[in-house]
Design a protein around this motif. Structure first.
Motif, PDB file in Angstrom:
ATOM      1  N   PRO A 151      -1.600   3.149  -3.353  1.00 48.53           N
ATOM      2  CA  PRO A 151      -1.193   2.272  -2.246  1.00 48.53           C
ATOM      3  C   PRO A 151      -2.270   1.254  -1.870  1.00 48.53           C
ATOM      4  O   PRO A 151      -1.950   0.145  -1.443  1.00 48.53           O
ATOM      5  N   PHE A 152      -3.518   1.627  -2.024  1.00 49.10           N
ATOM      6  CA  PHE A 152      -4.600   0.686  -1.703  1.00 49.10           C
ATOM      7  C   PHE A 152      -4.511  -0.537  -2.596  1.00 49.10           C
ATOM      8  O   PHE A 152      -4.673  -1.665  -2.131  1.00 49.10           O
ATOM      9  N   TRP A 153      -4.240  -0.317  -3.874  1.00 50.77           N
ATOM     10  CA  TRP A 153      -4.131  -1.433  -4.806  1.00 50.77           C
ATOM     11  C   TRP A 153      -2.854  -2.238  -4.571  1.00 50.77           C
ATOM     12  O   TRP A 153      -2.886  -3.460  -4.465  1.00 50.77           O
ATOM     13  N   ASN A 154      -1.725  -1.563  -4.487  1.00 43.96           N
ATOM     14  CA  ASN A 154      -0.443  -2.257  -4.406  1.00 43.96           C
ATOM     15  C   ASN A 154      -0.208  -2.932  -3.057  1.00 43.96           C
ATOM     16  O   ASN A 154      -0.008  -4.148  -2.984  1.00 43.96           O
ATOM     17  N   VAL A 155      -0.255  -2.163  -1.982  1.00 43.63           N
ATOM     18  CA  VAL A 155      -0.019  -2.731  -0.654  1.00 43.63           C
ATOM     19  C   VAL A 155      -1.188  -3.623  -0.240  1.00 43.63           C
ATOM     20  O   VAL A 155      -0.997  -4.698   0.348  1.00 43.63           O
ATOM     21  N   GLY A 156      -2.409  -3.191  -0.572  1.00 40.01           N
ATOM     22  CA  GLY A 156      -3.578  -3.993  -0.230  1.00 40.01           C
ATOM     23  C   GLY A 156      -3.562  -5.343  -0.920  1.00 40.01           C
ATOM     24  O   GLY A 156      -3.877  -6.369  -0.314  1.00 40.01           O
TER      25      GLY A 156
END
Length: 203
Positions: A151-156
């Motif tokens: 999620p850090f990579w995608n949403v961020g």
């Protein structure tokens, strides 16, 4: 590969220079087109049910994206230029075929290339690695630093990309004055504004 959120975020980042090239209205359209076409390489998921293609195969190469982009750009230039000129939201009567070709080709290439670039750092986790430079360089390119549903990579990534576009949209002046602006001021001569791609003559 990253999930759809990450792909959209990467496409937004790749499309950010559009604000300096197309002008505000054109940049919005260009960015939307790039985001919509960001999933182009994953067409192999559909094709493999009918043809002998594999996921992360030929459709995940720069050559494939470039070829499809040129074909779509040529089609749009030949068959859609008149429709774009007549569209009330574009408000232009002087968009030429070469501008439509550049817009369509660049928009699709940006979207497709961003997808490939986003897949490379995570491809080996749940899918095969990519050979994005086939047929020039046929070996896989493996980075393997991001997991698919991180999620850090995608949403961020999506959050950062949206923030970048909001900042660019907030500014009213851009560094480049080009013939590709669609319905946007591109300069001032003797105090009179020149409007790119817009015919303001009396009919």
């Amino acid at each position: 590969m990253v999930d759809v959120t990450g792909h959209f975020g990467m496409a937004l980042l790749f499309a950010a220079p559009a604000w300096a090239i197309w002008g505000r209205r054109g940049a919005l359209g260009f960015t939307a087109f790039a985001v919509v076409t960001a999933m182009l390489p994953d067409v192999d998921l559909v094709l493999r049910t009918h043809f002998p293609v594999t996921h992360h195969g030929v459709t995940h190469t720069v050559a494939f994206v470039a070829l499809v982009s040129v074909l779509v750009g040529a089609f749009a230039a030949r068959w859609l230029t008149d429709s774009f000129n007549a569209h009330r939201l574009i408000r232009s009567t002087t968009i030429s075929e070469d501008i439509v070709f550049a817009f369509g080709t660049a928009g699709l290439f940006v979207g497709g290339a961003s997808h490939i670039f986003a897949d490379v750092p995570s491809a080996p986790d749940i899918a095969a690695p990519l050979s994005p430079f086939w047929p020039v360089y046929t070996k896989p390119v493996i980075v393997d630093v991001v997991y698919y549903d991180n999620p850090f990579w995608n949403v961020g990534l999506l959050a950062v990309a949206v923030s970048v576009h909001l900042v660019l949209a907030w500014h009213e002046r851009y560094p480049l004055e080009t013939r590709y602006r669609i319905g946007e001021p591109i300069g001032d001569v003797d105090g009179s504004e020149i409007v790119g791609m817009v015919d303001q003559s009396e009919e």
